[in-house]
Scaffold this motif. Structure first.
Motif, PDB file in Angstrom:
ATOM      1  N   ARG A   1     -26.056 -23.943  24.927  1.00  0.00           N
ATOM      2  CA  ARG A   1     -27.242 -23.465  24.221  1.00  0.00           C
ATOM      3  C   ARG A   1     -27.516 -24.328  22.993  1.00  0.00           C
ATOM      4  O   ARG A   1     -28.664 -24.710  22.723  1.00  0.00           O
ATOM      5  CB  ARG A   1     -27.036 -22.000  23.820  1.00  0.00           C
ATOM      6  CG  ARG A   1     -28.194 -21.417  23.042  1.00  0.00           C
ATOM      7  CD  ARG A   1     -28.136 -19.898  22.987  1.00  0.00           C
ATOM      8  NE  ARG A   1     -29.221 -19.373  22.169  1.00  0.00           N
ATOM      9  CZ  ARG A   1     -29.065 -18.973  20.903  1.00  0.00           C
ATOM     10  NH1 ARG A   1     -27.886 -19.037  20.310  1.00  0.00           N
ATOM     11  NH2 ARG A   1     -30.103 -18.518  20.233  1.00  0.00           N
ATOM     12  N   LEU A  32     -30.934 -26.348  22.393  1.00  0.00           N
ATOM     13  CA  LEU A  32     -31.825 -26.074  21.255  1.00  0.00           C
ATOM     14  C   LEU A  32     -31.966 -27.305  20.352  1.00  0.00           C
ATOM     15  O   LEU A  32     -33.045 -27.559  19.820  1.00  0.00           O
ATOM     16  CB  LEU A  32     -31.346 -24.843  20.477  1.00  0.00           C
ATOM     17  CG  LEU A  32     -31.385 -23.525  21.275  1.00  0.00           C
ATOM     18  CD1 LEU A  32     -31.061 -22.335  20.375  1.00  0.00           C
ATOM     19  CD2 LEU A  32     -32.731 -23.320  21.975  1.00  0.00           C
ATOM     20  N   ASP A  33     -30.888 -28.088  20.213  1.00  0.00           N
ATOM     21  CA  ASP A  33     -30.995 -29.369  19.490  1.00  0.00           C
ATOM     22  C   ASP A  33     -32.019 -30.279  20.166  1.00  0.00           C
ATOM     23  O   ASP A  33     -32.829 -30.929  19.495  1.00  0.00           O
ATOM     24  CB  ASP A  33     -29.641 -30.088  19.455  1.00  0.00           C
ATOM     25  CG  ASP A  33     -28.773 -29.612  18.296  1.00  0.00           C
ATOM     26  OD1 ASP A  33     -29.282 -28.832  17.452  1.00  0.00           O
ATOM     27  OD2 ASP A  33     -27.591 -30.002  18.239  1.00  0.00           O
ATOM     28  N   VAL A  90     -34.516 -29.359  22.015  1.00  0.00           N
ATOM     29  CA  VAL A  90     -35.865 -28.802  21.818  1.00  0.00           C
ATOM     30  C   VAL A  90     -36.404 -29.220  20.441  1.00  0.00           C
ATOM     31  O   VAL A  90     -37.541 -29.682  20.312  1.00  0.00           O
ATOM     32  CB  VAL A  90     -35.857 -27.257  21.942  1.00  0.00           C
ATOM     33  CG1 VAL A  90     -37.212 -26.673  21.553  1.00  0.00           C
ATOM     34  CG2 VAL A  90     -35.504 -26.844  23.370  1.00  0.00           C
ATOM     35  N   ARG A  91     -35.559 -29.103  19.414  1.00  0.00           N
ATOM     36  CA  ARG A  91     -35.974 -29.541  18.066  1.00  0.00           C
ATOM     37  C   ARG A  91     -36.347 -31.013  18.064  1.00  0.00           C
ATOM     38  O   ARG A  91     -37.359 -31.412  17.483  1.00  0.00           O
ATOM     39  CB  ARG A  91     -34.824 -29.367  17.071  1.00  0.00           C
ATOM     40  CG  ARG A  91     -34.576 -27.978  16.586  1.00  0.00           C
ATOM     41  CD  ARG A  91     -33.356 -28.013  15.651  1.00  0.00           C
ATOM     42  NE  ARG A  91     -32.799 -26.693  15.440  1.00  0.00           N
ATOM     43  CZ  ARG A  91     -32.950 -25.991  14.309  1.00  0.00           C
ATOM     44  NH1 ARG A  91     -33.637 -26.483  13.314  1.00  0.00           N
ATOM     45  NH2 ARG A  91     -32.427 -24.802  14.189  1.00  0.00           N
ATOM     46  N   SER A 120     -30.732 -33.276  26.588  1.00  0.00           N
ATOM     47  CA  SER A 120     -29.537 -32.465  26.286  1.00  0.00           C
ATOM     48  C   SER A 120     -28.385 -32.761  27.224  1.00  0.00           C
ATOM     49  O   SER A 120     -27.235 -32.434  26.922  1.00  0.00           O
ATOM     50  CB  SER A 120     -29.893 -30.977  26.385  1.00  0.00           C
ATOM     51  OG  SER A 120     -30.231 -30.643  27.723  1.00  0.00           O
ATOM     52  N   TRP A 179     -33.783 -20.111  30.619  1.00  0.00           N
ATOM     53  CA  TRP A 179     -34.928 -20.063  29.689  1.00  0.00           C
ATOM     54  C   TRP A 179     -36.288 -19.957  30.384  1.00  0.00           C
ATOM     55  O   TRP A 179     -37.262 -19.664  29.750  1.00  0.00           O
ATOM     56  CB  TRP A 179     -34.906 -21.287  28.755  1.00  0.00           C
ATOM     57  CG  TRP A 179     -33.823 -21.219  27.717  1.00  0.00           C
ATOM     58  CD1 TRP A 179     -33.890 -20.565  26.521  1.00  0.00           C
ATOM     59  CD2 TRP A 179     -32.516 -21.813  27.772  1.00  0.00           C
ATOM     60  NE1 TRP A 179     -32.710 -20.726  25.825  1.00  0.00           N
ATOM     61  CE2 TRP A 179     -31.844 -21.491  26.569  1.00  0.00           C
ATOM     62  CE3 TRP A 179     -31.841 -22.598  28.721  1.00  0.00           C
ATOM     63  CZ2 TRP A 179     -30.541 -21.916  26.301  1.00  0.00           C
ATOM     64  CZ3 TRP A 179     -30.536 -23.012  28.444  1.00  0.00           C
ATOM     65  CH2 TRP A 179     -29.909 -22.671  27.244  1.00  0.00           C
ATOM     66  N   LEU A 188     -37.851 -21.419  25.699  1.00  0.00           N
ATOM     67  CA  LEU A 188     -37.043 -22.303  24.845  1.00  0.00           C
ATOM     68  C   LEU A 188     -37.442 -22.153  23.374  1.00  0.00           C
ATOM     69  O   LEU A 188     -36.583 -22.029  22.500  1.00  0.00           O
ATOM     70  CB  LEU A 188     -37.219 -23.767  25.275  1.00  0.00           C
ATOM     71  CG  LEU A 188     -36.532 -24.186  26.577  1.00  0.00           C
ATOM     72  CD1 LEU A 188     -37.000 -25.579  26.993  1.00  0.00           C
ATOM     73  CD2 LEU A 188     -35.009 -24.170  26.414  1.00  0.00           C
ATOM     74  N   ASP A 204     -36.248 -18.883  21.949  1.00  0.00           N
ATOM     75  CA  ASP A 204     -34.816 -18.885  21.646  1.00  0.00           C
ATOM     76  C   ASP A 204     -34.538 -19.702  20.373  1.00  0.00           C
ATOM     77  O   ASP A 204     -33.747 -19.291  19.516  1.00  0.00           O
ATOM     78  CB  ASP A 204     -34.038 -19.458  22.838  1.00  0.00           C
ATOM     79  CG  ASP A 204     -32.554 -19.076  22.777  1.00  0.00           C
ATOM     80  OD1 ASP A 204     -32.188 -18.187  21.989  1.00  0.00           O
ATOM     81  OD2 ASP A 204     -31.753 -19.695  23.502  1.00  0.00           O
ATOM     82  N   LEU A 205     -35.215 -20.834  20.247  1.00  0.00           N
ATOM     83  CA  LEU A 205     -35.061 -21.651  19.042  1.00  0.00           C
ATOM     84  C   LEU A 205     -35.458 -20.847  17.800  1.00  0.00           C
ATOM     85  O   LEU A 205     -34.812 -20.930  16.747  1.00  0.00           O
ATOM     86  CB  LEU A 205     -35.921 -22.920  19.158  1.00  0.00           C
ATOM     87  CG  LEU A 205     -35.967 -23.824  17.926  1.00  0.00           C
ATOM     88  CD1 LEU A 205     -34.582 -24.343  17.561  1.00  0.00           C
ATOM     89  CD2 LEU A 205     -36.916 -25.006  18.156  1.00  0.00           C
ATOM     90  N   GLU A 241     -32.665 -18.783  16.584  1.00  0.00           N
ATOM     91  CA  GLU A 241     -31.715 -19.599  15.828  1.00  0.00           C
ATOM     92  C   GLU A 241     -32.219 -19.867  14.421  1.00  0.00           C
ATOM     93  O   GLU A 241     -31.483 -19.744  13.446  1.00  0.00           O
ATOM     94  CB  GLU A 241     -31.513 -20.950  16.524  1.00  0.00           C
ATOM     95  CG  GLU A 241     -30.372 -20.988  17.503  1.00  0.00           C
ATOM     96  CD  GLU A 241     -29.111 -20.370  16.939  1.00  0.00           C
ATOM     97  OE1 GLU A 241     -28.811 -19.246  17.377  1.00  0.00           O
ATOM     98  OE2 GLU A 241     -28.446 -20.980  16.078  1.00  0.00           O
TER      99      GLU A 241
END
Lengths: 203, 203
Positions: free
Chosen positions: B20, B24-25, B27-28, B48, B59, B65, B68-69, B72
């Motif tokens: 995860r 998420l990294d 996605v950023r 990723s 997701w 996505l 979820d980000l 975080e």
């Protein structure tokens, strides 16, 4: 000079202006119905009755359409209150902005514009310029308050009127809640207190 | 308990948590590089190193996505200042928010999130909930000021901290200009003056 003014005109630019109005109305309607994600030149052509080839020639892209719509929005909306006092001018300005976005269609348009600005530097520049011009005009409220001696001369008028609008855009775009009159009243009261307290002095 | 903690773990959920985090990294990074318009599950899988099938299973969509980000982001960022006075707490809060978005990567992420919220009710609800939770936590600043006798008890803490953030989001999303420390100072000073002047009293 004869003929139906709805479908033809001897005045130069009349047909062009009507075409543009039909296209921009269709862009607003599409944004309200389907949002920015669903906006295509094909759908605008269908909705407006204007040929797709004309749309490609004059506006080229969806961002071109949104940019042109922004120019219209910038020219037409939110008159500047002049009630005789800063407190009531700011209150009237806040309520004007809030009531504009209490209309679901206008809120959808502005959300589409913001999404377009994120995706397109052209739309971003157009939107920034509409807001800058509107704030420049609204800053007359502050200039008049300075003339009346209500505020110190170094008050940054654009900062004051931005502070009136900011909580309304924050509610729409960030907190994603309803834009009610109470929010407008709070925004105006806070901007007024900030201005009197010197928070918006030019630095 | 043996093995490289970078690639495996006997702790239940360890591999899932690392997957995860990697996703998420990515996605950023994708939002920062290509924006929301360029975000696809395929690109996140490639960046990723996580299988596309896993992304689809966990997701489902790009909005999943981003949602979820957002969870975080909501958990991790912007600690709540506690400096002993309302004025300096609001100033510290404003500077924290401004410095977060002075990072081009974070600004790109937040612009992507706002565009996603316009396009997806799921992302909109997640974003609204992140902001509501952050404002609820930040409102402790106001609660402490009330306890110290700096503000009347009926002050709406969420309205005060929203007023600190609103001009920063307005600058990014509406005026589309730079988020500088001077803007943060102005936002904090205006929110403070508004709070003292009773602009944020519960109605």
């Amino acid at each position: 000079m004869g003929g139906d003014p709805q479908v033809g005109s001897a005045r130069p630019g009349g047909r062009t202006a009507r075409t543009r109005a039909a296209v921009l109305d269709a862009v607003r309607d599409e944004l309200a119905d389907a949002g920015y994600a669903g906006l295509t030149l094909e759908r605008v052509a269908e909705r407006s009755g204007v040929h797709l080839a004309t749309l490609y020639r004059r506006w080229r892209t969806v961002e071109g359409l949104v940019t042109d719509l922004l120019g219209e929005i910038g020219k037409s909306e939110v008159p500047i209150p002049d009630t005789g006092s800063l407190r009531s001018d700011l209150r009237a300005l806040a309520l004007e902005i809030a009531r504009l976005y209490q209309q679901p269609r206008m809120r959808a348009v502005i959300e589409g514009v913001v999404a377009a600005a994120v995706r397109s530097p052209e739309a971003s520049a157009a939107w920034a310029s509409v807001i800058a011009e509107r704030n420049r005009l609204a800053a007359r409220i502050v200039a008049r308050a300075v003339e009346r001696g209500e505020l110190p001369a170094e008050t940054d008028g654009v900062a004051v009127v931005s502070a009136v609008g900011a909580p309304i855009y924050y509610r729409m775009l960030v907190a994603r809640g309803p834009v009610d009159d109470a929010l407008a009243e709070t925004a105006a009261a806070a901007a007024y207190a900030g201005a009197l307290g010197g928070a918006f002095a030019h630095t």
